[in-house]
Design a protein around this motif. Structure first.
Motif, mmCIF file in Angstrom:
data_model
loop_
_atom_site.group_PDB
_atom_site.id
_atom_site.type_symbol
_atom_site.label_atom_id
_atom_site.label_comp_id
_atom_site.label_asym_id
_atom_site.label_seq_id
_atom_site.Cartn_x
_atom_site.Cartn_y
_atom_site.Cartn_z
ATOM 1 N N ARG A 42 -104.757 63.911 2.823
ATOM 2 C CA ARG A 42 -105.712 64.897 3.303
ATOM 3 C C ARG A 42 -106.239 64.434 4.651
ATOM 4 N NH1 ARG A 42 -109.850 67.499 -0.821
ATOM 5 N NH2 ARG A 42 -109.809 68.964 0.915
ATOM 6 N N PRO A 43 -106.320 65.300 5.627
ATOM 7 C CA PRO A 43 -106.750 64.874 6.962
ATOM 8 C C PRO A 43 -108.224 64.507 7.000
ATOM 9 C CG PRO A 43 -106.505 67.255 6.873
ATOM 10 C CD PRO A 43 -105.989 66.722 5.562
ATOM 11 N N GLY A 44 -108.530 63.464 7.760
ATOM 12 C CA GLY A 44 -109.916 63.076 7.950
ATOM 13 C C GLY A 44 -110.485 63.678 9.215
ATOM 14 N N ARG A 45 -111.691 63.245 9.550
ATOM 15 C CA ARG A 45 -112.349 63.754 10.755
ATOM 16 C C ARG A 45 -111.724 63.102 11.987
ATOM 17 N NH1 ARG A 45 -117.072 66.283 10.923
ATOM 18 N NH2 ARG A 45 -117.555 65.604 8.798
ATOM 19 N N GLU A 46 -111.542 63.875 13.031
ATOM 20 C CA GLU A 46 -110.972 63.339 14.264
ATOM 21 C C GLU A 46 -112.070 63.145 15.294
ATOM 22 O OE1 GLU A 46 -107.872 65.886 15.574
ATOM 23 O OE2 GLU A 46 -106.610 65.581 13.799
ATOM 24 N N LEU A 47 -111.919 62.099 16.100
ATOM 25 C CA LEU A 47 -112.895 61.782 17.136
ATOM 26 C C LEU A 47 -112.178 61.585 18.468
ATOM 27 C CD1 LEU A 47 -115.129 59.090 15.347
ATOM 28 C CD2 LEU A 47 -115.675 61.498 15.733
ATOM 29 N N PRO A 48 -112.887 61.841 19.568
ATOM 30 C CA PRO A 48 -112.299 61.509 20.880
ATOM 31 C C PRO A 48 -112.094 59.998 20.969
ATOM 32 C CG PRO A 48 -114.218 62.943 21.105
ATOM 33 C CD PRO A 48 -114.206 62.499 19.684
ATOM 34 N N LEU A 49 -110.972 59.591 21.513
ATOM 35 C CA LEU A 49 -110.694 58.159 21.624
ATOM 36 C C LEU A 49 -111.384 57.583 22.860
ATOM 37 C CD1 LEU A 49 -106.909 58.054 20.672
ATOM 38 C CD2 LEU A 49 -108.924 57.681 19.227
ATOM 39 N N PRO A 50 -111.730 56.307 22.823
ATOM 40 C CA PRO A 50 -112.382 55.692 23.996
ATOM 41 C C PRO A 50 -111.444 55.685 25.193
ATOM 42 C CG PRO A 50 -111.758 54.030 22.371
ATOM 43 C CD PRO A 50 -111.540 55.350 21.724
ATOM 44 N N ALA A 51 -112.030 55.839 26.358
ATOM 45 C CA ALA A 51 -111.223 55.880 27.584
ATOM 46 C C ALA A 51 -110.478 54.567 27.796
ATOM 47 C CB ALA A 51 -112.139 56.167 28.777
ATOM 48 N N GLU A 52 -111.026 53.478 27.264
ATOM 49 C CA GLU A 52 -110.381 52.162 27.440
ATOM 50 C C GLU A 52 -109.113 52.026 26.617
ATOM 51 O OE1 GLU A 52 -113.385 52.781 26.593
ATOM 52 O OE2 GLU A 52 -114.843 51.722 27.858
ATOM 53 N N GLY A 53 -108.921 52.924 25.632
ATOM 54 C CA GLY A 53 -107.759 52.853 24.761
ATOM 55 C C GLY A 53 -107.960 51.878 23.617
ATOM 56 N N LEU A 54 -107.106 51.988 22.598
ATOM 57 C CA LEU A 54 -107.178 51.125 21.413
ATOM 58 C C LEU A 54 -106.005 50.155 21.427
ATOM 59 C CD1 LEU A 54 -108.068 53.863 18.767
ATOM 60 C CD2 LEU A 54 -109.634 52.209 19.805
ATOM 61 N N ARG A 55 -106.245 48.941 20.956
ATOM 62 C CA ARG A 55 -105.208 47.923 20.922
ATOM 63 C C ARG A 55 -104.652 47.684 19.523
ATOM 64 N NH1 ARG A 55 -108.166 43.395 24.858
ATOM 65 N NH2 ARG A 55 -108.225 44.708 26.727
ATOM 66 N N VAL A 56 -105.476 47.880 18.497
ATOM 67 C CA VAL A 56 -105.054 47.599 17.120
ATOM 68 C C VAL A 56 -105.229 48.828 16.227
ATOM 69 C CG1 VAL A 56 -105.467 46.168 15.080
ATOM 70 C CG2 VAL A 56 -105.624 45.151 17.361
ATOM 71 N N LEU A 57 -106.362 49.462 16.302
ATOM 72 C CA LEU A 57 -106.671 50.584 15.420
ATOM 73 C C LEU A 57 -105.909 51.834 15.837
ATOM 74 C CD1 LEU A 57 -110.555 50.167 15.171
ATOM 75 C CD2 LEU A 57 -108.856 49.478 13.463
ATOM 76 N N SER A 58 -105.538 52.640 14.819
ATOM 77 C CA SER A 58 -105.008 53.974 15.095
ATOM 78 C C SER A 58 -106.187 54.923 15.281
ATOM 79 C CB SER A 58 -104.145 54.437 13.922
ATOM 80 O OG SER A 58 -104.961 54.646 12.770
ATOM 81 N N ALA A 59 -105.894 56.147 15.690
ATOM 82 C CA ALA A 59 -106.966 57.126 15.882
ATOM 83 C C ALA A 59 -107.730 57.366 14.580
ATOM 84 C CB ALA A 59 -106.372 58.434 16.406
ATOM 85 N N ARG A 60 -107.017 57.428 13.448
ATOM 86 C CA ARG A 60 -107.693 57.647 12.157
ATOM 87 C C ARG A 60 -108.524 56.447 11.758
ATOM 88 N NH1 ARG A 60 -103.388 60.707 8.184
ATOM 89 N NH2 ARG A 60 -103.491 62.745 9.225
ATOM 90 N N GLU A 61 -107.970 55.266 11.964
ATOM 91 C CA GLU A 61 -108.720 54.056 11.610
ATOM 92 C C GLU A 61 -109.963 53.929 12.491
ATOM 93 O OE1 GLU A 61 -104.617 51.718 10.318
ATOM 94 O OE2 GLU A 61 -105.526 51.425 12.292
ATOM 95 N N TYR A 62 -109.835 54.295 13.746
ATOM 96 C CA TYR A 62 -110.984 54.259 14.650
ATOM 97 C C TYR A 62 -112.084 55.201 14.149
ATOM 98 C CZ TYR A 62 -113.713 54.860 18.929
ATOM 99 O OH TYR A 62 -114.741 54.944 19.849
#
Length: 223
Positions: A42-62
């Protein structure tokens, strides 16, 4: 203080073992596997990603970390806001980037389990992803994990709480709010050679200077 400066001050959470801290036997591994495989049900809530980008977390984990930050990190007068003033969720991503790869993998699986609707149904009778629950319901989920009879859930709660607070208090602004002036200049050397317990500790990694603890004949006589 920018994000990069905050990142430099982050250290591994106190008391977090380096390897296999969640996999307490087959049950722990099976529970974590559930989080990894059922995340997409089931899809979770989506958030805008930080401009700096993610190194380990996926968008969902973030998004899960951001939800945890809102429930765990302090929102207190005199302290910087953990979402507006301090990029706590981004700091968590940077903290995981400096962690042992096994620890980072297990924490990502744990975040999946928290968000997982199937895991919620199994443990709490809920079919709504964690990020789509109201704040009070998220608090109840956290309390269930904290007080669970399953060691893997209690350990998971402590790991995520430690991670979130590490992402918050690792920031200089949060440290100053507590009244702590911060670590003395020169105490931490980010370029020091890492020591993993094999062979002698490098001199640049807290090893005492040669001869500092050499035997003292006078001391031996006194004994």
């Amino acid at each position: 203080m920018g994000h990069e400066t905050s990142q430099e001050s982050l250290q591994a959470p106190e008391g977090m073992p380096r390897r296999g801290f969640l996999k307490k036997g087959l049950l722990g591994g099976a529970v974590l596997a559930l989080g990894a495989t059922g995340l997409a049900l089931r899809p979770g809530r989506e958030l805008p990603l930080p401009a700096e980008g993610l190194r380990v977390l996926s968008a969902r984990e973030y998004a899960v970390v951001e939800a945890l930050v809102r429930r765990i990190a302090p929102v207190t007068t005199g302290f910087p806001d953990p979402t507006r003033d301090i990029p706590t969720a981004l700091n968590v991503d940077r903290l995981l980037a400096t962690s042992d790869s096994t620890v980072a993998k297990e924490l990502k699986q744990l975040l999946g389990l928290f968000e997982n609707a199937l895991g919620g149904l199994l443990f709490g009778g809920r079919v709504t992803p964690f990020t789509r629950l109201e704040g009070a319901e998220q608090d109840r989920v956290l309390a269930e994990w904290r007080d669970s009879a399953l060691a893997v859930r209690r350990t998971g709660y402590l790991a995520l709480r430690t991670l979130v607070l590490g992402g918050y208090y690792g920031d200089r602004r949060a440290q100053l709010a507590t009244g702590w002036p911060g670590q003395p200049a020169g105490l931490h050397d980010p370029s020091a050679q890492k020591w993993k317990g094999e062979g002698p500790r490098p001199q640049s990694n807290g090893s005492p200077p040669p001869g500092l603890y050499a035997s003292n004949p006078q001391t031996k006589e006194e004994r």
